[in-house]
Design a protein around this motif. Structure first.
Motif, short mmCIF file in Angstrom:
data_model
loop_
_atom_site.label_atom_id
_atom_site.label_comp_id
_atom_site.label_asym_id
_atom_site.label_seq_id
_atom_site.Cartn_x
_atom_site.Cartn_y
_atom_site.Cartn_z
N LEU A 1 0.85 -1.19 0.00
CA LEU A 1 0.00 0.00 0.00
C LEU A 1 0.88 1.24 0.00
O LEU A 1 1.52 1.58 0.99
N GLY A 2 0.93 1.91 -1.15
CA GLY A 2 1.89 2.96 -1.39
C GLY A 2 1.59 4.26 -0.66
O GLY A 2 0.43 4.61 -0.41
N ASP A 3 2.66 4.98 -0.36
CA ASP A 3 2.55 6.27 0.34
C ASP A 3 2.66 7.40 -0.68
O ASP A 3 3.71 8.01 -0.85
N GLY A 4 1.55 7.69 -1.35
CA GLY A 4 1.52 8.74 -2.35
C GLY A 4 1.80 10.11 -1.76
O GLY A 4 2.22 11.03 -2.47
N LEU A 5 1.58 10.27 -0.47
CA LEU A 5 1.80 11.55 0.21
C LEU A 5 3.08 11.53 1.05
O LEU A 5 3.20 12.31 2.00
N ARG A 6 4.02 10.66 0.71
CA ARG A 6 5.27 10.64 1.48
C ARG A 6 5.96 12.00 1.34
O ARG A 6 5.89 12.64 0.29
N PRO A 7 6.62 12.45 2.40
CA PRO A 7 7.30 13.75 2.34
C PRO A 7 8.50 13.72 1.41
O PRO A 7 9.30 12.80 1.45
N GLY A 8 8.63 14.75 0.59
CA GLY A 8 9.75 14.85 -0.33
C GLY A 8 10.86 15.75 0.17
O GLY A 8 11.85 15.98 -0.53
N CYS A 9 10.70 16.26 1.38
CA CYS A 9 11.76 17.05 2.02
C CYS A 9 11.51 17.00 3.53
O CYS A 9 10.41 16.66 3.98
N LEU A 10 12.51 17.34 4.30
CA LEU A 10 12.38 17.26 5.76
C LEU A 10 11.26 18.15 6.27
O LEU A 10 10.55 17.79 7.22
N ALA A 11 11.08 19.31 5.66
CA ALA A 11 10.09 20.27 6.14
C ALA A 11 8.65 19.74 6.01
O ALA A 11 7.75 20.23 6.71
N ASP A 12 8.45 18.76 5.13
CA ASP A 12 7.09 18.23 4.91
C ASP A 12 6.80 16.96 5.72
O ASP A 12 5.71 16.39 5.61
N LEU B 1 -4.75 3.82 4.98
CA LEU B 1 -4.04 2.57 4.67
C LEU B 1 -4.23 1.53 5.77
O LEU B 1 -4.34 0.34 5.49
N GLY B 2 -4.27 1.98 7.03
CA GLY B 2 -4.54 1.05 8.12
C GLY B 2 -5.88 0.37 7.97
O GLY B 2 -6.02 -0.85 8.22
N GLU B 3 -6.88 1.13 7.56
CA GLU B 3 -8.21 0.55 7.34
C GLU B 3 -8.20 -0.43 6.17
O GLU B 3 -8.86 -1.48 6.21
N LEU B 4 -7.40 -0.12 5.14
CA LEU B 4 -7.32 -1.01 3.98
C LEU B 4 -6.55 -2.29 4.30
O LEU B 4 -6.82 -3.34 3.71
#
Length: 432
Positions: A224-235, A248-251
């Motif tokens: 189950l992919g993390d499409g919203l993974r942070p692309g920098c430390l600030a995110d 994803l936990g529910e899925l």
């Protein structure tokens, strides 16, 4: 009958026995973990050359390597050369992320030639085929997407990354959050564009049962992919990332209810002091599902050295409970990796995985280091090379930088600490 359904029925499959043998644990331990969903064994019924591997609680931390064509470099032969390096370097899985050339032909050759777990991201091909057929990726239909997913599964792919948690609700939080890098996941960005253009919900979320039925048919594990993974430390660790994780936990629950194995993907770029918390949150929300992390990368300023950045974060993540590390190569953020980049990325991730396994108390991890210490004390160079994470590199350095039959290394020369102290303690090492 999937591995999970067999485990719940009390059956120990050949794949479970093989994993138990590799891990030096009992077959019953593996069966119980698969039944509970805390261990997965990605093993598509059509991947005939597979030597199965387990991922999850109580097992060695595993390493994945990414290969695949691009529109700039569509030659599958070069990627097959990388597959040979992946196998030689000791990775546990390989993902084909191809976006150029004959994608079907390339994937089928990789599956045929790979004895390790193979994963893909089918949405890449689904969008690219629609661009070729309709001149616009965004016109893809749900049926188009699911046809490609089934094609990958029928070919023998062991696990598929699917960005089911990128929903309209999550995108609303993303907009309100105000990120620097927004979305850095290719699959996540494709789906976001599709959802915003059509004003419709993510078909992977809306038709999740359809996805599960395909996985049941071929015993494919969901990643189950993390499409919203942070692309920098600030995110890192923001509301949109956590909201996606909750979904994803529910899925994961829904996959387990059907007997489909599932693992969860995680960040990304994360400050060192947030990594353990990210692992704990994921393990809690996803009820112990195996966690597959990219890095994490602990700084944004190391292009050319991001394999080291990722190894630092990967060690902390795996020690905190992550189960599966996706390698990062020196060319991350810069370009397609070379053969040497692939090798260096794998070795860096394997080093991180092993360092974490010592902390986890994984069977055999500390014993490996103890044997190396004994070989060093004895100045047994051949044994040190044999025990090295990368024997090929260790042998090359030893050969090139030391005179033949020289007892100590050229770092210390005549002043070898091991040799000096051994003389006084009456434990003179035997040179080998």
């Amino acid at each position: 009958m999937t591995q999970m359904l067999a485990a719940r029925a009390g059956e120990i499959t050949p794949a479970m026995r093989r994993v138990a043998e590799k891990e030096k644990v009992s077959p019953e331990f593996i069966r119980a973990g698969v039944a509970a969903g805390t261990i997965v064994i990605p093993a598509n019924i059509n991947h005939k050359s597979l030597d199965p591997v387990g991922y999850g609680r109580g097992l060695k931390t595993k390493v994945n390597a990414n290969i695949g064509t691009s529109t700039s470099f569509p030659d599958i032969e070069k990627e097959l050369d990388k597959l040979k390096v992946v196998l030689e370097a000791g990775a546990d899985a390989v993902m084909d992320l191809s976006t150029g050339g004959d994608i079907d032909r390339g994937r089928r050759r990789i599956i045929a030639e790979s004895t390790i777990t193979v994963g893909t991201v089918p949405i890449y091909q689904a969008f690219l085929e629609n661009r070729e057929k309709r001149g616009n990726m965004i016109e893809m239909s749900a049926d188009d997407l699911f046809e490609v997913i089934e094609r990958h599964c029928a070919d023998g792919v062991d696990f598929i990354t699917v960005h089911c948690g990128v929903t309209l609700e999550v995108l609303k939080r993303l907009k309100g959050q105000g990120r620097i890098t927004d979305i850095v996941s290719r699959g996540g960005s494709f789906l976001t564009g599709w959802m915003l253009h059509h004003g419709k919900e993510n078909p992977l979320y809306e038709q999740y049962d359809r996805l599960l039925d395909i996985c049941l048919k071929y015993d494919v594990t969901l990643s189950l992919g993390d499409g919203l993974r942070p692309g920098c430390l600030a995110d890192a660790t923001d509301r949109s990332q956590i909201q996606e994780l909750i979904i994803l936990g529910e899925l994961v629950d829904r996959a387990r209810a059907k007997g489909v194995q599932a693992m969860v993907e995680g960040p990304g770029h994360v400050p060192l002091d947030q990594i353990a918390a990210n692992i704990q949150i994921q393990k809690t929300i996803c009820k112990g599902a195996p966690f597959y992390v990219l890095g994490p990368l602990v700084t944004d300023i190391a292009p050319g050295y991001d394999h080291i950045t990722a190894a630092i974060g990967g060690t902390v993540a795996a020690a905190a409970g992550a189960d599966f590390l996706c390698y990062v190569t020196p060319s991350e953020h810069l370009g397609l990796p070379t053969l040497e980049d692939v090798r260096e990325g794998i070795m860096a991730s394997r080093l991180a995985a092993h360092a974490a396994d010592i902390v986890k108390g994984v069977p055999g991890a500390m014993e490996w280091d103890r044997e190396m210490a004994k070989a060093r004390k004895a100045l047994d160079w051949q044994k040190q090379i044999n025990l090295a994470l990368d024997p090929q590199r260790a042998a090359k350095i030893r050969r090139e930088r030391n005179p033949e039959d020289h007892e100590a290394c050229t770092m210390c020369g005549d002043f070898c600490a091991m040799r000096i102290v051994a003389q006084y303690l009456g434990k003179e090492p035997e040179f080998c």
